[in-house]
Structures are given as C-alpha cells and as structure tokens.
Scaffold this motif. Sequence first.
Motif, PDB file in Angstrom:
ATOM      1  N   UNK A 267       1.118   2.258 -37.415  1.00 17.89           N
ATOM      2  CA  UNK A 267       1.609   1.189 -38.306  1.00 17.89           C
ATOM      3  C   UNK A 267       2.603   0.265 -37.599  1.00 17.89           C
ATOM      4  N   UNK A 268       3.654   0.820 -37.020  1.00 16.38           N
ATOM      5  CA  UNK A 268       4.691  -0.004 -36.389  1.00 16.38           C
ATOM      6  C   UNK A 268       4.137  -0.790 -35.213  1.00 16.38           C
ATOM      7  N   UNK A 269       3.320  -0.132 -34.383  1.00 16.80           N
ATOM      8  CA  UNK A 269       2.752  -0.812 -33.224  1.00 16.80           C
ATOM      9  C   UNK A 269       1.793  -1.917 -33.671  1.00 16.80           C
ATOM     10  N   UNK A 270       1.039  -1.653 -34.722  1.00 14.07           N
ATOM     11  CA  UNK A 270       0.113  -2.656 -35.245  1.00 14.07           C
ATOM     12  C   UNK A 270       0.875  -3.907 -35.679  1.00 14.07           C
ATOM     13  N   UNK A 271       1.919  -3.750 -36.463  1.00 14.66           N
ATOM     14  CA  UNK A 271       2.682  -4.910 -36.930  1.00 14.66           C
ATOM     15  C   UNK A 271       3.295  -5.683 -35.764  1.00 14.66           C
ATOM     16  N   UNK A 272       3.829  -4.954 -34.801  1.00 11.09           N
ATOM     17  CA  UNK A 272       4.434  -5.606 -33.640  1.00 11.09           C
ATOM     18  C   UNK A 272       3.406  -6.470 -32.916  1.00 11.09           C
ATOM     19  N   UNK A 312       6.586  -9.160 -53.945  1.00 14.87           N
ATOM     20  CA  UNK A 312       7.756  -8.321 -53.716  1.00 14.87           C
ATOM     21  C   UNK A 312       7.780  -7.760 -52.311  1.00 14.87           C
ATOM     22  N   UNK A 313       6.785  -8.120 -51.506  1.00 16.00           N
ATOM     23  CA  UNK A 313       6.710  -7.642 -50.133  1.00 16.00           C
ATOM     24  C   UNK A 313       7.660  -8.387 -49.204  1.00 16.00           C
ATOM     25  N   UNK A 314       7.762  -7.908 -47.985  1.00 13.77           N
ATOM     26  CA  UNK A 314       8.636  -8.507 -46.985  1.00 13.77           C
ATOM     27  C   UNK A 314       7.830  -9.407 -46.060  1.00 13.77           C
ATOM     28  N   UNK A 315       8.186 -10.699 -46.033  1.00 13.24           N
ATOM     29  CA  UNK A 315       7.504 -11.646 -45.157  1.00 13.24           C
ATOM     30  C   UNK A 315       7.992 -11.439 -43.733  1.00 13.24           C
ATOM     31  N   UNK A 316       7.077 -11.025 -42.851  1.00 11.93           N
ATOM     32  CA  UNK A 316       7.438 -10.711 -41.461  1.00 11.93           C
ATOM     33  C   UNK A 316       7.313 -11.919 -40.548  1.00 11.93           C
ATOM     34  N   UNK A 317       6.410 -12.810 -40.877  1.00 14.33           N
ATOM     35  CA  UNK A 317       6.260 -14.057 -40.132  1.00 14.33           C
ATOM     36  C   UNK A 317       5.565 -15.067 -41.023  1.00 14.33           C
ATOM     37  N   UNK A 335       4.543  -7.325 -45.350  1.00 19.67           N
ATOM     38  CA  UNK A 335       4.522  -5.866 -45.459  1.00 19.67           C
ATOM     39  C   UNK A 335       4.664  -5.489 -46.933  1.00 19.67           C
ATOM     40  N   UNK A 336       3.693  -4.738 -47.445  1.00 19.82           N
ATOM     41  CA  UNK A 336       3.626  -4.405 -48.863  1.00 19.82           C
ATOM     42  C   UNK A 336       3.865  -2.915 -49.069  1.00 19.82           C
ATOM     43  N   UNK A 337       4.686  -2.578 -50.028  1.00 22.10           N
ATOM     44  CA  UNK A 337       4.875  -1.174 -50.407  1.00 22.10           C
ATOM     45  C   UNK A 337       4.267  -0.858 -51.764  1.00 22.10           C
ATOM     46  N   UNK A 338       4.250  -1.847 -52.648  1.00 20.70           N
ATOM     47  CA  UNK A 338       3.717  -1.660 -54.001  1.00 20.70           C
ATOM     48  C   UNK A 338       2.248  -2.072 -54.030  1.00 20.70           C
ATOM     49  N   UNK A 339       1.354  -1.124 -54.278  1.00 19.16           N
ATOM     50  CA  UNK A 339      -0.075  -1.444 -54.291  1.00 19.16           C
ATOM     51  C   UNK A 339      -0.468  -2.339 -55.459  1.00 19.16           C
ATOM     52  N   UNK A 355      -0.086  -6.108 -45.478  1.00 18.40           N
ATOM     53  CA  UNK A 355      -0.300  -4.888 -44.697  1.00 18.40           C
ATOM     54  C   UNK A 355       0.343  -3.720 -45.430  1.00 18.40           C
ATOM     55  N   UNK A 356      -0.439  -2.675 -45.691  1.00 17.71           N
ATOM     56  CA  UNK A 356       0.051  -1.482 -46.377  1.00 17.71           C
ATOM     57  C   UNK A 356      -0.070  -0.276 -45.459  1.00 17.71           C
ATOM     58  N   UNK A 357       0.878   0.627 -45.579  1.00 21.47           N
ATOM     59  CA  UNK A 357       0.869   1.859 -44.803  1.00 21.47           C
ATOM     60  C   UNK A 357       0.134   2.941 -45.595  1.00 21.47           C
ATOM     61  N   UNK A 358      -0.748   3.714 -44.928  1.00 20.27           N
ATOM     62  CA  UNK A 358      -1.405   4.860 -45.556  1.00 20.27           C
ATOM     63  C   UNK A 358      -1.211   6.083 -44.667  1.00 20.27           C
ATOM     64  N   UNK A 359      -1.256   7.259 -45.283  1.00 16.33           N
ATOM     65  CA  UNK A 359      -1.017   8.488 -44.532  1.00 16.33           C
ATOM     66  C   UNK A 359      -2.249   8.984 -43.780  1.00 16.33           C
ATOM     67  N   UNK A 360      -3.436   8.652 -44.313  1.00 19.52           N
ATOM     68  CA  UNK A 360      -4.651   9.176 -43.691  1.00 19.52           C
ATOM     69  C   UNK A 360      -5.837   8.294 -44.019  1.00 19.52           C
TER      70      UNK A 360
END
Length: 505
Positions: A267-272, A312-317, A335-339, A355-360
């Motif tokens: 996730x972190x590397x992808x966003x970077x 409600x997400x965070x605008x990264x760029x 970056x979105x936390x709320x689906x 972009x949302x983070x998933x565990x699997x």
Amino acid sequence: MLKHASASESASASASTPAAAHESLTTAFASGVTLPIDFRIAQLKALYEFLSNHEQNHFNALQTDLHKHRMEALIYDIMPIFKDISYLISNIRNLSKPKLASYDFVAPVYLHKDPLGTVLIFGAFNFPTHVILRPLAAALAAGNTVCIKPSELTPASERFLVSLSSVLDPRVFSVVTGGSDVCEQLLSLRWDHIVFTGSSFRGRSVLAAAAKFLTPVTLELGGKSPAIVSSAAHVPTAVSSIVRGRFVNCGQICLAVDYCLVEDGVYDEFLKQVLTNIRVTYGNAPSKTHHYGRLVSSHHHQRVVSLLQETGGKVLTGGEHDDTDSHYVAPTVVAIEDENDVLMRDEIFGPILPVLRVKSINDAIDFVNLRPHPLALYLFTQDAKEKDQVLSRTRSGSVAVNESVLQIGARNSFLGGVGESGMGSYGFSRGFETFSHTKPVMHSTPFLARILGILHPSFYSNMGDKSCNWFENGMRLFGGMPFRRFASISSKGKLDTEAMEDIEH
C-alpha cells in the motif's frame, strides 16, 4: 469508383429529423437494397476511405471537443474503428454464409444470418466518434439501415459525423442531431435494435422506451471498475498502467480504473510511486501539459469538483480546478478509509483516483462482489493462484491482468458489460452477430421426407410390441436419453409404466 467527399460536400451534408429518418430507413430496408453483400462492402469501403481521407479533420474534432492529444486519439479513438472496418470487409462473406448445424433429422439444417432491420445508435461525449462508428460499421455489414444520434456535447465531432452523409448511401444511413427532446422523439419510434452508450440512469430510460416495442438493445453503461493490487504485484507495472488507465481522456472512459484496492503489503509503496508517476507523466503543472485532457462541459466540471468538496478522504495530490478557459481538473489521488465515501458511490467519470487499503485478496474479492458487476476489472499480481481465484470468483464485462483498458482493443476482442454495466456487445465478429438474426433453416426433399415418415403416428402406432420397444430405444439413443428395459407393452402401443425400470449406467 468510391465517391470522395470534398470539403464543400462535407460541409453541406445535413442532418435529418427523427420521423423522416425513420420512415426513409424503414422503407429502404423493406426494399431489400441492403441484402447484396457487394452493396454492404461498398458502404464499408466508402466509410473506410472517408475516414482515411479526413483523418486530420477527425483528430481536430477530438482535440476541439476534449483536448485529446493526437497519439491518444489515434490509439483509443481512431485505430479500433479502422481495425473493425478492415475485419468486416475481409470477413463479411464468411460471416454471412449459412453454416451447417446438423443432419439430425436426415435433412440438413443450416444457420442463416438475417439483418435485423433499422438500427438506432446513440453516441456518447467521451468517445464521440468511436462509440458510433464501430457499431455503425457492424450494422451496415450485417445488412441493416442505420440512424445515428451524435452527442450534442461534442459539437465538432457531431459535425464530423454529419459529414458522413456525403459518402454513405442516403437510403441506408441518416444522422439526427439535437438534445434530449430529439432523443425522446427517436425513442418513441419503433426500431429493430437500439445501441446506447452512457450512464446506467440513462440506460434504464432507453431500456424502458425499447420495452414498449420489445426492441432488443445493446447497452454499454460502465460502472465502478476496480483495480486490485496484490502484495505479489510488480508495483511499477501496476502504477504505470493504473495512472494511464485512470487519467487518459481526463478519466472519461467507461472502462477506466475507477478505484484501487491495494493490499497492506504494498500500500505505502504503491501510493509513493503513484504520486511520482503522475508528476513525471503530467509535470508540476498538468494544466499546461498538452497531452492532458479536459472535462467535456461546465456541468461535468462542477459535478467532479463537488465530489472533491464532499469526500472525507485525504487528497494526496491534485485537487486543483479551473473552469474559466477550459474544464480543467488536475489528476487527483485520494486515500479513502470509508468504503461509503461519496467517491465510492457512483462512477466518477473524471480524473480522481480513490485508493483503499485491503488486508487480503479475499477481502478485495468480497468488496467487489458486494457491488454491481463492473464493466471491467483489473488485477495486478504475479501469483497464478491469485489470478485464477479472482477470475473465478468475480463477474465483470472484461478483465485485464497486469494491464488496464487495452483488453477490448485487441483484435477479435469486444466491448460488453454484464448486469448493471450493460448488455450485449460489439467489436469484430461480435458486432456482426449483434446486428443479425440467426435462423435455422431445414432443407428437405421428397426423398428425405419419406425417410422422416417414421415420425408420423401412422408408422409407429401400428408396430408390434418388440418393434415398438426397439423403435423407442432407437429414438432415445438419437436424443441422448437413457435406454429403458420394458417388461411388457400393451397391444395399443401404450407402455406399462409400472413394469419399466431404468438401465443403470
């Protein structure tokens, strides 16, 4: 000789009214003018030559309406049209030829292709010529008469499509222009097939209007197409493909990557890497980059800006926008936390990438399956088991593994949705099938009819018990049914069902 349209002829070509176009096309189809294969080929060649001779006008129209770079227009808009037309010209005789189905009843049955009749094709603003010309070519190849309705939001492309009237036979081709009132008039008429590309909301309206006449439809509706990025993905490949698949045509593609589900491990590397790739691709000032597109209108600009204001997400760029000189919105990553965020409700159709983070991978699959089937799904992984897992457990109109958007442009591929992302398809042979009716035709003779006399009641009703037994089992073998063992049979030819038992297989 095929007729070449001069600049004056193209300019003088005019659109028709809905009623006049419908009446003219219906009359022409009834006359049988479209039935000869040579006539159809002539229309396809005329279309091909017109597009070839007026290629620069085509580029200019797309640049004027959508700020498309020449190379982008070539790859995504124009090249697929030429590929379809070339395929149809080369294969139309084989596609039209009756195919043998079987000799099951001794007399051969062939599958014949008939044209449907009069076809109505609605355009869309995001690919204003592509989504009209590809089905137009297929419908003409199949022997139909065709009415097209270009999008009024792209006037330069609309004028380009109107000029087709100068080279295509006016008996089999008409153009109707206008706004929503004209669309309603067109939908009030009885057509033999309707093609619509656009939103699910508009698609439902088209389907409801078509239902009045039980008219078949092809709907290309889009939806929220996800990109799943696995921990086993090659991240640079995923990033490069997703950035292109999201921001080409300013995000106005029904197949565009609408959001990303990225596994924890990358996730972190992808966003970077996404932020770096956007900066490299579009520079520090995308508004001044000649290969970055624009939204089609102020209305669509405001709609996209409203999404940015409500998320409600965070605008990264990105996030910058300007509607003074052009309908500009910068390439934006959120970056979105709320689906249930506003960006996750409906198709964005603009240059915003949530972009949302998933565990699997399983979580990603469950996320996708809880929502309507998308027009496309993109998977980035180097794990074969993950690929098989996603392909078998999800439903979408198309899939690309370690790539995006290009899957429908491949030779012999096609565009088509499933569920709320659409119905029907076109492209290469699928287009010809869509605009044809396949009918089985049996070709018998008096001699063959005598053989088929064994199916007449007067033949089998007078059989003896043993003959009737053998005859029935012969029919069962022919029909792929299980054999029966008969303990007894009445003199009337009626089976004693209580004495019958299945033979074990």
